[in-house]
Design an enzyme around this catalytic site. Structure first.
Site, mmCIF file in Angstrom:
data_model
loop_
_atom_site.group_PDB
_atom_site.id
_atom_site.type_symbol
_atom_site.label_atom_id
_atom_site.label_comp_id
_atom_site.label_asym_id
_atom_site.label_seq_id
_atom_site.Cartn_x
_atom_site.Cartn_y
_atom_site.Cartn_z
ATOM 1 N N SER A 133 0.872 -1.187 0.000
ATOM 2 C CA SER A 133 0.000 0.000 0.000
ATOM 3 C C SER A 133 0.900 1.225 0.000
ATOM 4 O O SER A 133 2.087 1.132 0.351
ATOM 5 C CB SER A 133 -0.858 -0.014 1.263
ATOM 6 O OG SER A 133 -1.517 1.217 1.445
ATOM 7 N N TYR A 138 -2.565 -0.726 10.779
ATOM 8 C CA TYR A 138 -2.605 -1.111 9.356
ATOM 9 C C TYR A 138 -1.308 -0.700 8.676
ATOM 10 O O TYR A 138 -0.681 -1.481 7.959
ATOM 11 C CB TYR A 138 -3.806 -0.451 8.670
ATOM 12 C CG TYR A 138 -3.867 -0.673 7.167
ATOM 13 C CD1 TYR A 138 -4.349 -1.873 6.644
ATOM 14 C CD2 TYR A 138 -3.463 0.318 6.271
ATOM 15 C CE1 TYR A 138 -4.407 -2.083 5.268
ATOM 16 C CE2 TYR A 138 -3.525 0.115 4.896
ATOM 17 C CZ TYR A 138 -3.995 -1.088 4.397
ATOM 18 O OH TYR A 138 -4.058 -1.286 3.035
HETATM 19 P P1 NAP Z 1 -11.735 -6.105 -0.297
HETATM 20 O O1 NAP Z 1 -12.526 -5.716 -1.494
HETATM 21 O O2 NAP Z 1 -12.338 -5.929 1.053
HETATM 22 O O3 NAP Z 1 -11.265 -7.634 -0.471
HETATM 23 C C1 NAP Z 1 -10.440 -8.214 0.493
HETATM 24 C C2 NAP Z 1 -10.277 -9.676 0.188
HETATM 25 O O4 NAP Z 1 -9.400 -10.254 1.172
HETATM 26 C C3 NAP Z 1 -11.590 -10.444 0.284
HETATM 27 O O5 NAP Z 1 -11.606 -11.477 -0.654
HETATM 28 C C4 NAP Z 1 -11.540 -11.005 1.695
HETATM 29 O O6 NAP Z 1 -12.345 -12.150 1.892
HETATM 30 C C5 NAP Z 1 -10.074 -11.351 1.806
HETATM 31 N N1 NAP Z 1 -9.659 -11.509 3.186
HETATM 32 C C6 NAP Z 1 -9.673 -10.595 4.178
HETATM 33 N N2 NAP Z 1 -9.278 -11.170 5.344
HETATM 34 C C7 NAP Z 1 -9.010 -12.472 5.059
HETATM 35 C C8 NAP Z 1 -8.595 -13.561 5.833
HETATM 36 N N3 NAP Z 1 -8.366 -13.477 7.161
HETATM 37 N N4 NAP Z 1 -8.424 -14.755 5.235
HETATM 38 C C9 NAP Z 1 -8.656 -14.888 3.904
HETATM 39 N N5 NAP Z 1 -9.078 -13.890 3.120
HETATM 40 C C10 NAP Z 1 -9.253 -12.690 3.700
HETATM 41 O O7 NAP Z 1 -10.340 -5.322 -0.224
HETATM 42 P P2 NAP Z 1 -9.420 -4.633 -1.342
HETATM 43 O O8 NAP Z 1 -9.626 -3.171 -1.214
HETATM 44 O O9 NAP Z 1 -9.580 -5.293 -2.657
HETATM 45 O O10 NAP Z 1 -7.979 -4.940 -0.732
HETATM 46 C C11 NAP Z 1 -7.144 -5.991 -1.213
HETATM 47 C C12 NAP Z 1 -5.726 -5.712 -0.740
HETATM 48 O O11 NAP Z 1 -5.292 -4.468 -1.277
HETATM 49 C C13 NAP Z 1 -5.602 -5.603 0.772
HETATM 50 O O12 NAP Z 1 -4.385 -6.203 1.184
HETATM 51 C C14 NAP Z 1 -5.538 -4.105 0.999
HETATM 52 O O13 NAP Z 1 -4.854 -3.758 2.180
HETATM 53 C C15 NAP Z 1 -4.791 -3.664 -0.235
HETATM 54 N N6 NAP Z 1 -4.982 -2.251 -0.595
HETATM 55 C C16 NAP Z 1 -6.222 -1.764 -0.850
HETATM 56 C C17 NAP Z 1 -6.369 -0.410 -1.189
HETATM 57 C C18 NAP Z 1 -7.720 0.203 -1.462
HETATM 58 O O14 NAP Z 1 -7.813 1.450 -1.495
HETATM 59 N N7 NAP Z 1 -8.765 -0.577 -1.704
HETATM 60 C C19 NAP Z 1 -5.235 0.404 -1.281
HETATM 61 C C20 NAP Z 1 -3.977 -0.141 -1.027
HETATM 62 C C21 NAP Z 1 -3.864 -1.480 -0.692
HETATM 63 P P3 NAP Z 1 -13.653 -12.036 2.847
HETATM 64 O O15 NAP Z 1 -14.465 -10.902 2.294
HETATM 65 O O16 NAP Z 1 -14.276 -13.357 2.762
HETATM 66 O O17 NAP Z 1 -13.106 -11.698 4.227
#
Ligand code: NAP
Length: 232
Positions: free
Chosen positions: A137, A150
Site C-alpha cells: 500500500s 494497518y
Molecule cells: P476487499 O474488497 O475488502 O477484499 C479483500 C479480500 O481479502 C476479500 O476477498 C476477503 O475475503 C479477503 N480476506 C480478508 N481477510 C481475510 C482472511 N483473514 N483470510 C482470507 N481472506 C481474507 O479489499 P481490497 O480493497 O480489494 O484490498 C485488497 C488488498 O489491497 C488488501 O491487502 C488491501 O490492504 C490492499 N490495498 C487496498 C487499497 C484500497 O484502497 N482498496 C489500497 C492499497 C492497498 P472475505 O471478504 O471473505 O473476508
C-alpha cells in the site's frame, strides 16, 4: 500459467483473477467467506469456460488454514505466480486503537503472505521460475492518516517483499511489491468518495499482468500507483 491469488472473492483480488483468467490462465483462488468465493468462482467459470477456476476458502489469519490451503494447491499444481493480496484496513491511531489491533492486522496482512509464500516456495524453486506479488500500500511507504496498526502491517509486508526479492533474485523467482493508493473496492463503498476520484481495481490488475510479461532477465521490483488527482 497457474496463478494463486488470495483475497480473490472481491475487490483487487477479484480483478486480478479476472484479468489472468481472461488471458487464458488457470487460477487457484482463496478468501475467507466460502459463499462469496463460490459466487466469484462460478461467475468467472461462466465468463471464461476455457480456463480452470479452482477455489478453496480459508481464513488466512490462521497458520493452520494457510497450510491446508497451500497443501491443496500443491496437490493440484506447481504455482507459477502467487499474489498475496488478502488483507483489510482498520483505521486507527496508535495511541488509542483497540488492544490487539496490531496483532490482528499483522495476522491477516503480513503472516498470511509470509506463511503461504514459505509453503509454496519449495515447489516454485524446484521449477526455477515464478513470480510473487505482495499487495502492499502507499501506507507501506510513509505514515498514513489514521493508518495505525494497518500502516505498520503494510510497512512490514514491504520489508518482507524486499528481503524476499534479495533472497530469490538468483533462483529464478521474481518478487514485486505493489503499493497502491486508494482503489474503489468494498473498503471505499459507502464512504461517500466519488468512484471516479480514485483508482479502479482493474487498474492494479492490469499493472500486475503487465509485470508478468517481461523477459526472464527483467523484474519490476516496485509498483507504486496513485489516483491521478493524488492521495485523498
Ligand atoms: P476487499 O474488497 O475488502 O477484499 C479483500 C479480500 O481479502 C476479500 O476477498 C476477503 O475475503 C479477503 N480476506 C480478508 N481477510 C481475510 C482472511 N483473514 N483470510 C482470507 N481472506 C481474507 O479489499 P481490497 O480493497 O480489494 O484490498 C485488497 C488488498 O489491497 C488488501 O491487502 C488491501 O490492504 C490492499 N490495498 C487496498 C487499497 C484500497 O484502497 N482498496 C489500497 C492499497 C492497498 P472475505 O471478504 O471473505 O473476508
Amino acid at each position: 500459467m497457474n496463478i494463486v491469488i488470495t483475497g480473490a472473492s472481491k475487490g483487487i483480488g477479484y480483478a486480478i483473477a479476472e484479468t489472468f483468467a481472461s488471458h487464458g490462465h488457470d487460477v487457484y483462488l482463496t478468501s475467507k467467506t466460502a459463499s462469496d468465493l463460490k459466487t466469484t468462482a462460478d461467475t468467472l467459470a461462466m465468463q471464461f469456460p476455457n480456463v480452470q477456476i479452482h477455489q478453496m476458502a480459508a481464513d488466512l489469519s490462521k497458520q493452520a488454514e494457510v497450510t491446508n490451503f497451500a497443501n491443496w494447491c500443491l496437490q493440484k499444481t506447481t504455482p507459477t505466480i502467487l499474489v498475496n493480496n488478502a488483507g483489510y484496513f482498520v483505521p486507527g491511531k496508535l495511541q488509542d486503537e483497540a488492544d490487539g489491533q496490531l496483532q490482528t492486522q499483522l495476522d491477516t496482512n503480513l503472516f498470511s503472505a509470509y506463511h503461504l509464500t514459505r509453503a509454496l516456495l519449495p515447489s516454485m524453486l524446484s521449477n526455477h521460475a515464478g513470480h510473487i506479488f505482495n499487495i502492499c500500500s502507499i501506507a507501506s511507504l510513509a505514515a498514513y492518516e489514521n493508518g495505525g496498526a494497518y500502516s505498520i502491517s503494510k510497512f512490514a509486508l514491504l520489508g518482507f517483499s524486499k528481503n524476499l526479492r534479495l533472497e530469490l533474485k538468483d533462483q529464478g523467482i521474481k518478487v514485486t511489491a505493489v503499493c497502491p493508493g486508494a482503489v474503489y473496492t468494498n473498503s471505499w463503498s459507502g464512504s461517500g468518495v466519488d468512484p471516479k476520484r480514485i483508482m479502479e481495481a482493474s487498474d492494479i490488475a492490469k499493472m500486475i499482468y503487465a509485470a508478468t510479461q517481461l523477459s526472464p532477465q527483467a523484474v519490476v521490483e516496485d509498483i507504486v500507483m496513485r489516483p491521478q488527482l493524488g492521495d485523498l
